[in-house]
Each structure stands twice: as structure tokens, then as C-alpha cells.
Design a protein around this motif. Sequence first.
Motif, short mmCIF file in Angstrom:
data_model
loop_
_atom_site.label_atom_id
_atom_site.label_comp_id
_atom_site.label_asym_id
_atom_site.label_seq_id
_atom_site.Cartn_x
_atom_site.Cartn_y
_atom_site.Cartn_z
N ASP A 212 0.87 -1.23 -0.04
CA ASP A 212 -0.07 0.03 0.20
C ASP A 212 0.99 1.29 -0.09
OD1 ASP A 212 -2.25 1.76 0.64
OD2 ASP A 212 -2.27 1.19 2.54
N LYS A 214 0.84 4.89 1.84
CA LYS A 214 0.07 5.58 2.75
C LYS A 214 0.26 6.86 2.58
CE LYS A 214 -1.22 2.14 6.18
NZ LYS A 214 -0.34 1.19 6.46
N ASP A 290 -8.10 -1.49 2.50
CA ASP A 290 -8.74 -0.74 1.57
C ASP A 290 -7.45 0.33 1.23
OD1 ASP A 290 -9.84 1.34 -0.03
OD2 ASP A 290 -11.64 1.16 1.38
N GLU A 292 -5.99 -2.25 -0.52
CA GLU A 292 -5.46 -3.62 -0.99
C GLU A 292 -6.39 -4.72 -1.25
OE1 GLU A 292 -4.75 -1.92 1.84
OE2 GLU A 292 -3.09 -2.30 2.73
N1 GLY Z 1 -4.75 0.57 3.35
C1 GLY Z 1 -4.49 0.43 4.92
C2 GLY Z 1 -5.76 0.14 5.54
O1 GLY Z 1 -6.88 -0.40 5.00
O2 GLY Z 1 -5.74 0.19 6.87
#
Ligand code: GLY
Length: 424
Positions: A212, A214, A290, A292
Amino acid sequence: MRVLVVGSGGREHALCWAISASPLVDALYCAPGNAGIAREATCVPIPVDDLDGLVAFAQSERIDFVVVGPEGPLVAGLVDRLTDAGIKAFGPTAAAAALEGSKAFTKDFCARHNIPTAAYGRFTDADAAKTYIRQQGAPIVVKADGLAAGKGVVVAETLDDALAAVDAMMADKAFGEAGTEIVVEEFMTGEEASFFALADGESVLPLAGAQDHKRVGDGDTGPNTGGMGAYSPAPVVDHAMAKRIMAEIIEPTVAGMKSEGRTFKGVLFAGLMIGPDGPRLIEYNARFGDPECQALMMRLKSDLLPALIAVSDGQLAHVDLRWDDRAALCVVMAANGYPGDYRKGTEIFGADAAETDGTVVFHAGTTRDPDGRLRAIGGRVLGVTALGADAAEAGRRAYAAVDRIDWPSGFCRRDIGWRAVARD
Ligand code: GLY
Ligand code: AMP
């Protein structure tokens, strides 16, 4: 069967997209959903924190199975409530969701079960926290104990930043009650990865690795967000590393939770730091990531729904999932200003037409106005996701679709997948 998905983000759109393809589904509902989810499911305007409303809807509509997307209702006990009402659900109980709901619980749990993670201290007293920070030195990481929508973590480069973070969380209550207790932990170095595994309380089934982005800006700069893009597989999680993650982190966690009377059923999302000594846990989440999830669902070739039901029934040992060998990459389009203030209601053109074979535009903060126009109503708005032979090709396809979308009030990062592309 009649299925209800709870949530309204890109993750829930990806879950609805996968579940709607199941031959087992007779009717699919989503609460509250969004404009994209409305293509796959009937959206019902019940907010995710209205547990009474969700349980009442599931009862009156004779829902057979509920899939809970976000952490809020899990930590608040939605799965417990549904189970009490005799309705099957996917997701952990409130007691098991403490792995995400309380960082202090998780750190103590890791210590009890020898799960590798950063050294830490937990504090309800600001002066004690500051003394510990001065002893340890910077860089150091300060975290609010409770849920803070992904914002309760300060990676402090200097002592002053760390001390200021303690004041912001404890004195100024920047994250409300979530900061009543804080965790201060060692700064870990390495490469970050997300790892997902289903657990039915006893058996575990690894899904796939993902990475991901961030930070909001290109080159992983600027403030943290919920996630600006993701891709799967994660090159840093090769077969040998996945085996270590299962043996050293996931399996002891599921066994430990069972032994402590907090049997974990659902998806365990481990945020990991892969360093020279192997994988260490940064944090647990009790749900799919989210964005991912958008990349994972594009790669999943098997029917998702029976796997989720098997988790709830304790039958995961009989499940085998097949994955596309190709890479999937998701580029998040967000409203200008995100993760700070942003305008709501701006119009998006061309989102449907941007889709091609192998490219899906998952929606997050979208709605349709009465004239049928697509409008942005959230920070993260679209997740443009594509498959490709490798991350580079998936990225080219995703960005080609992004460039077909006309949304002057939105932006995206242009470098999603750079680590994987550099390795391809
Ligand atoms: N993409 C990181 C989360 O869903 O926490
Ligand atoms: P979290 O919300 O716990 O995922 O933390 C947000 C981000 O802060 C993570 O994705 C990491 O980049 C970073 N982070 C959190 N804890 C640590 C740590 N102990 N060492 C280094 N980075 C960390």
C-alpha cells in the motif's frame, strides 16, 4: 442466498463485485453502499454505526449472511449482535477485534505469545510517556491506543515531535478517547508489506501479499492517508517469506486468541515491516485493507463467498483458493485537498467509460445526483484497478484508465507500484 455487505468504501465495492459473481447469491444488499456498489447490489441507506438498524434490516429481509467491511462496526460488536439474532456473519467478534481496536492490547498480546514486533511502553500518564521517550531517543513512534481512522500514529523524527505528539493525543485529545492511553514504540526499519489470511478460529488460510502507499504524495512524501494505491503480489513477500509470516506471526496469533477466549474468525490483516531479521508486526487490522482489497479481489479466481461462509462455519480447512498469477494494481483518485479539507459534490465524468476488460473502477466516496450525474462526496473517491503481466503493465493499464476519467477536482499519485516496478 440473501447476502448483506456492510460499508461504503472501495473495499466494500470490491467485495460486492466479487460476491455478486457467486452463483450462490440470489439477492445482494449493501448498507449504505455508494454509486459504484449500486451496480452490483441494492444499496440501503443504513449507516455502518447503526447496529440496531443493521440487525433489524437483516432480520426483516431474511438475510442469510452478512459481510462486515469496516473496523468500526466490528469493534462495536455488530457480529456479536447478528450472531445473537441467529444471523451468520463474516468478521470477528468485538472481543477478537481488539487486535485492531486496542494497540495496547495487541502489544501485550504479542509479548505473551512471542510474536515479533517493536519494543514498546504503554502509558496513561503523559509525564511517564515523556520520560520514556527521553530515555529511548528519536526516531520513535507515538500511537493513540484506540481507533483513529488511521491517523493516530506519529512517526517522530525528533524528540520534540514525539513530545508534542504526546501532548496532542493526551492533553489536547486530538483523537478523542482513542488517546486516553498511548503506546510509544521503537522505530523499525525495512520494507512495509500487508499480509492477509483468513482464520476460522483454528485453521488459517493465507490469501496474498500486497503493498500500500500510505503517504499522499509521489515518492512516499507528505501526510499519511487511508492509502493512495496498492498492488498485489508484493515482491518482498516471496514464498519463503510468506511461510515465515504464517509460522511466526499469523498462526501464533490465531492460536493465542483462541487460548485467551477471544477466538478470531475473519480476515487477519497484518501490517508488517520486513527487515534484516525477517518479518515484524507493525499492527493488526481485523478486516480487509482498503485499497489492498481491490487488488486482491481482481486476482482472486475462486468464488469468494463460500470461503467467507467457511470462515464463519469453522470449515476453512476444506477451502482452497486459486489466484491469478498476474499482478493487480489500484490507483486511488482522491478529492483535491485530501487528507485535509476537501470540497464535496464535484462532478466526475467518464468513470464508467474508463473501464475495459481487465480494468475496474471501484467506487468509494461517490453518489449519483437525481439527474444521474456522478458526484464525489468523500476524500478517497475512486480506485482504478487493473491486471497486468507484472506490476509495471498493471500500472500502465490503470493509469491509462485514470487518464480517461475527467475529474478536475481530483488527483492521484503517479507512482503507485514504484517499488515493484523497480524490481520487475
Ligand atoms: N490500506 C490500509 C488500511 O486499510 O488500513
Ligand atoms: P499504522 O496506522 O499503525 O499502520 O501506522 C501508520 C504507519 O506508521 C505505518 O504504515 C508505518 O509506516 C508507520 N509505523 C507505525 N509503527 C511504526 C514503527 N514501530 N516503526 C516504523 N514505522 C512505523
